[in-house]
Design an enzyme around this catalytic site. Sequence first.
Site, mmCIF file in Angstrom:
data_model
loop_
_atom_site.group_PDB
_atom_site.id
_atom_site.type_symbol
_atom_site.label_atom_id
_atom_site.label_comp_id
_atom_site.label_asym_id
_atom_site.label_seq_id
_atom_site.Cartn_x
_atom_site.Cartn_y
_atom_site.Cartn_z
ATOM 1 N N GLY A 1 0.828 -1.212 0.000
ATOM 2 C CA GLY A 1 0.000 0.000 0.000
ATOM 3 C C GLY A 1 0.857 1.254 0.000
ATOM 4 O O GLY A 1 0.461 2.296 0.521
ATOM 5 N N GLY B 1 -0.370 4.833 -1.264
ATOM 6 C CA GLY B 1 -1.433 5.557 -0.570
ATOM 7 C C GLY B 1 -0.940 6.756 0.228
ATOM 8 O O GLY B 1 0.253 7.066 0.259
ATOM 9 N N GLN B 2 -1.899 7.398 0.897
ATOM 10 C CA GLN B 2 -1.590 8.652 1.619
ATOM 11 C C GLN B 2 -0.463 8.462 2.635
ATOM 12 O O GLN B 2 0.496 9.222 2.660
ATOM 13 C CB GLN B 2 -2.845 9.156 2.348
ATOM 14 C CG GLN B 2 -2.637 10.491 3.043
ATOM 15 C CD GLN B 2 -3.687 10.780 4.125
ATOM 16 O OE1 GLN B 2 -4.491 9.929 4.480
ATOM 17 N NE2 GLN B 2 -3.661 11.994 4.642
ATOM 18 N N ARG C 1 -2.731 -0.933 -7.662
ATOM 19 C CA ARG C 1 -3.323 -0.378 -8.873
ATOM 20 C C ARG C 1 -2.890 1.049 -9.159
ATOM 21 O O ARG C 1 -2.609 1.413 -10.286
ATOM 22 C CB ARG C 1 -4.843 -0.443 -8.799
ATOM 23 C CG ARG C 1 -5.353 -1.757 -9.370
ATOM 24 C CD ARG C 1 -6.835 -1.739 -9.463
ATOM 25 N NE ARG C 1 -7.412 -1.645 -8.124
ATOM 26 C CZ ARG C 1 -8.505 -2.277 -7.740
ATOM 27 N NH1 ARG C 1 -9.162 -3.004 -8.582
ATOM 28 N NH2 ARG C 1 -8.968 -2.164 -6.522
ATOM 29 N N TYR D 1 -15.202 -1.249 7.313
ATOM 30 C CA TYR D 1 -13.799 -0.881 7.574
ATOM 31 C C TYR D 1 -13.460 -1.098 9.052
ATOM 32 O O TYR D 1 -12.453 -1.737 9.384
ATOM 33 C CB TYR D 1 -13.608 0.586 7.174
ATOM 34 C CG TYR D 1 -12.261 1.172 7.529
ATOM 35 C CD1 TYR D 1 -11.098 0.708 6.921
ATOM 36 C CD2 TYR D 1 -12.154 2.211 8.454
ATOM 37 C CE1 TYR D 1 -9.861 1.258 7.232
ATOM 38 C CE2 TYR D 1 -10.931 2.768 8.767
ATOM 39 C CZ TYR D 1 -9.784 2.288 8.158
ATOM 40 O OH TYR D 1 -8.570 2.833 8.471
ATOM 41 N N LYS E 1 -10.887 -3.697 10.936
ATOM 42 C CA LYS E 1 -9.796 -3.217 11.800
ATOM 43 C C LYS E 1 -9.841 -3.899 13.170
ATOM 44 O O LYS E 1 -8.796 -4.215 13.732
ATOM 45 C CB LYS E 1 -9.832 -1.686 11.916
ATOM 46 C CG LYS E 1 -9.359 -0.985 10.631
ATOM 47 C CD LYS E 1 -7.913 -1.334 10.336
ATOM 48 C CE LYS E 1 -7.429 -0.915 8.968
ATOM 49 N NZ LYS E 1 -6.093 -1.421 8.644
ATOM 50 N N ILE F 1 -5.585 11.312 9.410
ATOM 51 C CA ILE F 1 -4.233 11.817 9.138
ATOM 52 C C ILE F 1 -4.308 12.944 8.107
ATOM 53 O O ILE F 1 -4.889 12.792 7.031
ATOM 54 C CB ILE F 1 -3.312 10.683 8.615
ATOM 55 C CG1 ILE F 1 -3.287 9.504 9.603
ATOM 56 C CG2 ILE F 1 -1.904 11.222 8.359
ATOM 57 C CD1 ILE F 1 -2.722 9.791 10.975
HETATM 58 N N1 SER Z 1 -8.985 8.002 8.067
HETATM 59 C C1 SER Z 1 -9.765 6.796 8.088
HETATM 60 C C2 SER Z 1 -11.071 6.995 7.447
HETATM 61 O O1 SER Z 1 -11.562 8.085 7.478
HETATM 62 C C3 SER Z 1 -9.984 6.350 9.511
HETATM 63 O O2 SER Z 1 -8.946 5.515 9.882
HETATM 64 O O3 SER Z 1 -11.633 6.082 6.936
#
Ligand code: SER
Length: 327
Positions: free
Chosen positions: A13, A16-17, A41, A148, A152, A178
């Site tokens: 990953g 990603g950000q 991707r 999600y 987690k 973040i």
């Molecule tokens: N930044 C993530 C989200 O908004 C949370 O872990 O899905």
Amino acid sequence: MASKEIKNILVTGSVGQIGSELTMALREKYGAGNVVAAGNRSKPSDELKNSGPFEWVNVVDIMQIVDVVRRYDIDTIVNMSALLSAVGERNPMLCWDVNINGLINTLEIARIFELNQVLCPSSIAVWGDYAPLENTPQETVLKPTTMYGTTKVAGELLCDYYVRRYGVDARGLRYPGIVSAETLPGGGTTDFAVWIYYKAIEEKKYECFVRDDTRLPMMYMPDCLKATIDLMEADFDKLKHHGDFNLGSMSFSAAELAADIRKHIPEFEVTYVPDERQKIADSWPSSVDDTAAREEWGWSPDYDLSEMTRDMLTTLQKRHDEGKLYG
Ligand code: SER
């Protein structure tokens, strides 16, 4: 079980950000050639691709990870591959597949090849119904309302299971939202706290997808990188927790964030048009108690809201002036 030395790292990953900046920070620290960036991707930036090894890896296919682990003699995997909360609600099955099968593949490889460490981030999304949402304790009810969050919670439990059952060194931390200026986030609920800065610079106005009083825990990227690397380097013997450290830094509402930006751009206007992400935000805490992280591996953040805002606006204004706000 003592910590084993980190030498050759695979970051999944990595496009990603967080992955993109974490890979660069790890390359700086451990040597560019020793940190393999893996993407699935999305196209990697030139910086990521040219500063060290880059490989295409779909984490759902265990043999693709095994191949890279063997070729580069990987001893540490940082599993940053994930579908975030909003995009996960649009495709729950894919979210489960990537977030859970990707992680368990990584943990199985760590067990079979006796890797030195696996790190997989968790999130404020693990909370939901019945958890106190202010100064949320380390140990409390985990009943998320999103797929999600469900992945987690399961991911944290898997990490702890592999520690207890197989002696795999697995670690993880519950990231707040973040905020960063390098790579845009993809499909999260906390993304508004990033977009607001870009739009403040670009258009002096922003339509926010959560209510003005939506208060969430947030963190600036330099603190996120510091926390991640500090946890990776912490002495395993001092850890009582493993896959689920609460991680705090700052908390603010969308209106407070807008007001802070207005100190620099007085004409900045924000309208609030909540969409389906409001419900997700409402199920998450406004602040967390990160005493365990502070006690077990010395966590302490550096940035507050005003320092973050100053830094974000300076970085983005410079890029805007050079005609490359979005890279
Ligand atoms: N930044 C993530 C989200 O908004 C949370 O872990 O899905």
